[in-house]
Each structure stands twice: as C-alpha cells, then as structure tokens.
Design a protein around this motif. Structure first.
Motif, mmCIF file in Angstrom:
data_model
loop_
_atom_site.group_PDB
_atom_site.id
_atom_site.type_symbol
_atom_site.label_atom_id
_atom_site.label_comp_id
_atom_site.label_asym_id
_atom_site.label_seq_id
_atom_site.Cartn_x
_atom_site.Cartn_y
_atom_site.Cartn_z
ATOM 1 N N TRP A 150 0.826 -1.206 0.000
ATOM 2 C CA TRP A 150 0.000 0.000 0.000
ATOM 3 C C TRP A 150 0.865 1.263 0.000
ATOM 4 O O TRP A 150 0.570 2.221 -0.708
ATOM 5 N N MET A 151 1.943 1.229 0.775
ATOM 6 C CA MET A 151 2.832 2.393 0.861
ATOM 7 C C MET A 151 3.632 2.570 -0.426
ATOM 8 O O MET A 151 3.972 3.696 -0.808
ATOM 9 N N SER A 152 3.930 1.461 -1.109
ATOM 10 C CA SER A 152 4.747 1.527 -2.323
ATOM 11 C C SER A 152 3.913 1.788 -3.567
ATOM 12 O O SER A 152 4.366 2.446 -4.508
ATOM 13 N N SER A 153 2.682 1.255 -3.596
ATOM 14 C CA SER A 153 1.806 1.409 -4.765
ATOM 15 C C SER A 153 0.450 1.930 -4.294
ATOM 16 O O SER A 153 -0.400 1.157 -3.833
ATOM 17 N N SER A 154 0.255 3.224 -4.421
ATOM 18 C CA SER A 154 -0.970 3.851 -3.911
ATOM 19 C C SER A 154 -2.216 3.361 -4.642
ATOM 20 O O SER A 154 -3.316 3.355 -4.076
#
Length: 447
Positions: A150-154
């Motif tokens: 989630w933090m890497s791919s919004s």
C-alpha cells in the motif's frame, strides 16, 4: 530397470527401490543426453549447462545429522484480510517458485542485514519465507506485506478487490526497485534473474524483404483467448510435448500460435529504411529472443472494450510445455533447414529432369524443417491461479506443486489436489519453470 520411467525394481523385495548410486548415474546420463541434443539442434549456441550437485556419503551423513525436515514446512494457508485473495494467490506462487525459494532461503536477502531505508519489499519476501518454513501450521496473515505494498503502490491501497495480475507486476517492480543490485539495464536482481526475458519483434518489408528487428524486455506474457480457425493442413500444429489433448482452438499452444503468428501492418504503419518506400505492405512477427527461467502467462479473461465482461472459455494447458517453436534462434534454424530443403529439391529436380525420384525423396526427408523439442526450452508447470465468479465480485484460488504433490490453496484452506483437478481448472495465470537451468558463470564469479 523399468524402461519408461527408469525405476529400479528389486526381485527379492518385489518392489521398486531407491538406490543412491543408480540415481546419480541416471541423472548424470540424462543431463549428458540433454546437452548432446541441445548442441546438435542449436549448433551455434555456446550455452554452459547447469550441473546438479549430489551429496556423497560423508556430506549426506552431515546433512542428515544437522537438519530436521518438518512435514508442513513451505505449506501454509493465508488469512483473507478483507478481499485480499488476489494477494494471497500471488504470494503462494512466490513461495512455491523454486528460484525465489532458493534465493530467500539461502539468505541472499536478509531482513536483519538489509541497508535499504524505508519500506523494503525484499525484506517482506524474506519474512514471508521465514514464516512459511517456520513449521507453524496455523494460517498466516501477511499484514506487513500488504501494508508495504500500500505504501509503495498507492493504486493498490484500500480494501477493494484488485486484479491478481496487476498485483503480481506491481510486486515484481517493487521488489526490483528496492534490491541493492537494481539497475536500469542488465539488472542482476532476483526478479530479473527469475522472470526477465526479451521479446523480439521482426518487421519484414513487403517490397524489398528487408527485416527490421526490435527488442523489448518482458516479465510475463499476456495472451488473448479469442479462438481463430486453424488451417486444415496442420502446418501450424505444435509438435513435441504440447500433445493433441492440449492443442486446438482453446489451448495454450493455440494462444501462443496466435501471439507469435505473422500479422499484416497497415499501409501507414511502416516506412522501410532500406528501399525508402512508404505505404507498402509489411508483416510483423513476435518471438522470444531470451527466454526466462520462469515463464508467467496471463490469460486475458477480462474485457473492457464494450463494457466489463469476463471470458469463461476453458483453456487447455500441459504440465510440460515445449517453447522451442516460439524462440528466435529455433525459428532461424527452421528457416535455414527450409532453405536447404528447397535448394536440395531444386538441384535434384534439375539433375534428374523429373519432379522427384526415390533417392531425392528419401534424402529430402532428413531435411524436414520441423523442429523437435530442445531440452533447453522444456518447462514444467508449478503453479496455477484461477478466478471464479464475476469480474468485480469474484474470488481467486490457486494450485501449487510442493514436494511432487499438487495442493489446492484457497486463502486459509490448504488441501491435497490431483493433477486432473489442476488441468481441468479455468486458469487465469500459469507459471512454468525451466526443466534444465543454465549456469550463470558471469554472476557466479561476481558472487
């Protein structure tokens, strides 16, 4: 010895038995035969072969004394944390990928020694393998992995149902991006060593027959499912390990045929650099220039052109796949064989003054341009992802091979499955691994 499977039978025990020396001899001879066949069928290739290591009596005793094999290691369910079945099936395929397993279980990326600042997908993979090989039997909740994604791919953040293939590509890119050895070109990270291949696109000018080639890196292959009528002559029939049961208008072989079949370009799509003419006919054909150790196929079941819909067609696929017909080097060899055959027929007809003679027919048969399977391009199925239900409200499940047995993986549920169940499923993604791996001398010397 039983010939078809090379099993050793003991007449006193009246059963098949395992013998270390016999097994070593058999595997050694099988590897030699594969090398000989590959060298004969690809005479120009200088490809060092990967040689397996077999423990001697001393090494075997040390391994037996210092290790303990647990029954459930590597096999564990994953909790569904709110429509996360799309992630669970991809993680299961990562876990049962032989190359990723070898990389992370040998501590080549350790979360304890990692120097990457911030969220690291490599560390998440290391933790995932640690959990699966801890011996725990209860289902595992990959909360940390989901949070890091989630933090890497919004675009993947939130509790909405996502596409498993999109998650797969995003996870590969994130693991690659945070790898210490990541590069833009000729990357040696675990993702590129495992999944990366090169697709060759050949455009042939209809006027001067000039061929222009372009090369594109790929991590997987997406295949259309729309069937086309096959020629009655059977010219395009895939030979070798893709047998008749897996051939036809609804098979993986047919999808690959269409993917690599020459297609005509529009009159305004190509300008020839050799003859300088514009607007002439041209054909484009795809082939594999570099074939990766692990092949990932996406069968494009979801359509968005005329509203969202799903293709429910069952696609037949084999447990062992021959990719020889789709490689650039094999096609080049086939063209040279065909040219030699045509040249031979022309010289034979001119000398004899007749269309064909018994001697010319028998000699020409040895120059058959069809290609037999090359051991280097033989792949074995190890994981399958399925999608049930509608496009937006469906559910993902998977099959994976573990220690020679197939297992059904449905979130937290893990159960034994038969090969027939696997092959009868409506696959969405397929994962194959090379039967004979090439040895990477360059990177081995660097390591």
């Amino acid at each position: 010895m039983e010939i078809s499977r090379c099993g050793l039978y003991c007449s006193q025990c009246k059963d098949f038995v395992y013998d270390r020396d016999f097994d070593g001899i058999y595997n050694g001879e099988a590897l030699k035969n594969s090398e000989i066949i590959s060298m004969l069928q690809e005479p120009g290739q200088k490809r060092p072969r990967y040689a397996k290591w077999y423990a001697g009596n001393k090494e075997a005793a040390a391994i037996k004394a210092g290790t303990r094999l647990k029954a459930c290691q590597g096999l564990r369910g994953l909790r569904n944390m709110g429509a996360t079945c799309f992630m669970n099936v991809i993680l299961q395929c990562f876990i049962h990928n032989p190359l990723l397993r070898g990389y992370f279980l040998s501590d080549q990326h350790s979360s304890k020694r990692c120097e990457v600042k911030g969220e690291c997908m490599g560390c998440e993979m290391d933790q995932l393998f640690t959990q699966f090989y801890s011996g725990a039997k209860t289902p595992y909740g990959p909360c940390s992995f989901l949070h890091t994604m989630w933090m890497s791919s919004s675009d993947l953040a939130g509790y909405a149902q996502q596409d498993a293939h999109e998650f797969f590509i995003s996870a590969l890119n994130q693991i690659h991006a945070k790898s210490p050895s990541a590069k833009l070109h000729h990357c040696n990270c675990v993702i590129h060593k495992t999944f990366a291949g090169v697709l060759q696109s050949d455009v042939t000018c209809g006027n001067c027959s000039n061929v222009t080639s372009a090369f594109d890196p790929i991590l997987d292959i997406s295949l259309d499912l729309r069937p086309t009528k096959r020629s009655k002559s059977g010219v395009n029939k895939i030979r070798g390990l893709n047998d008749e049961r897996n051939d036809g208008p609804n098979s993986l072989a047919d999808c690959l045929d269409r993917y690599t079949h020459p297609e005509k370009l529009g009159t305004n799509e190509y300008n020839c650099s050799k003859c300088g003419k514009t607007g002439q006919d041209a054909t484009k054909q795809l082939s594999m220039k570099v074939i990766p150790p692990v092949l990932s196929f996406q069968l494009k079941r979801f359509e968005h052109s005329m509203g969202a819909s799903k293709i429910e067609t069952k696609i037949k696929f084999p447990t062992q796949l021959d990719m020889t017909q789709y490689t650039a080097s094999a096609r080049k060899l086939k063209k040279s064989k065909l040219a030699a055959l045509q040249k031979f027929n022309g010289s034979s007809n001119s000398e004899s003054g007749s269309p064909s003679t018994p001697s010319s027919t028998s000699s020409a048969s040895s120059l058959n341009p069809s290609l037999d399977p090359i051991p280097t391009y033989i792949y074995n199925l190890f994981a399958v992802i399925n999608h049930q239900g509608k496009m937006d409200t469906g559910h993902y499940t998977a099959f994976a091979k573990h220690r020679g047995e197939w297992f059904s993986l449905d979130d937290h549920k893990v159960s034994l499955a038969s090969q027939k169940e696997v092959l009868d499923s409506k696959a969405y993604m397929l994962f194959y691994v090379k039967q004979n791996l090439d040895y990477d001398f360059v990177n081995a010397n660097k390591d």
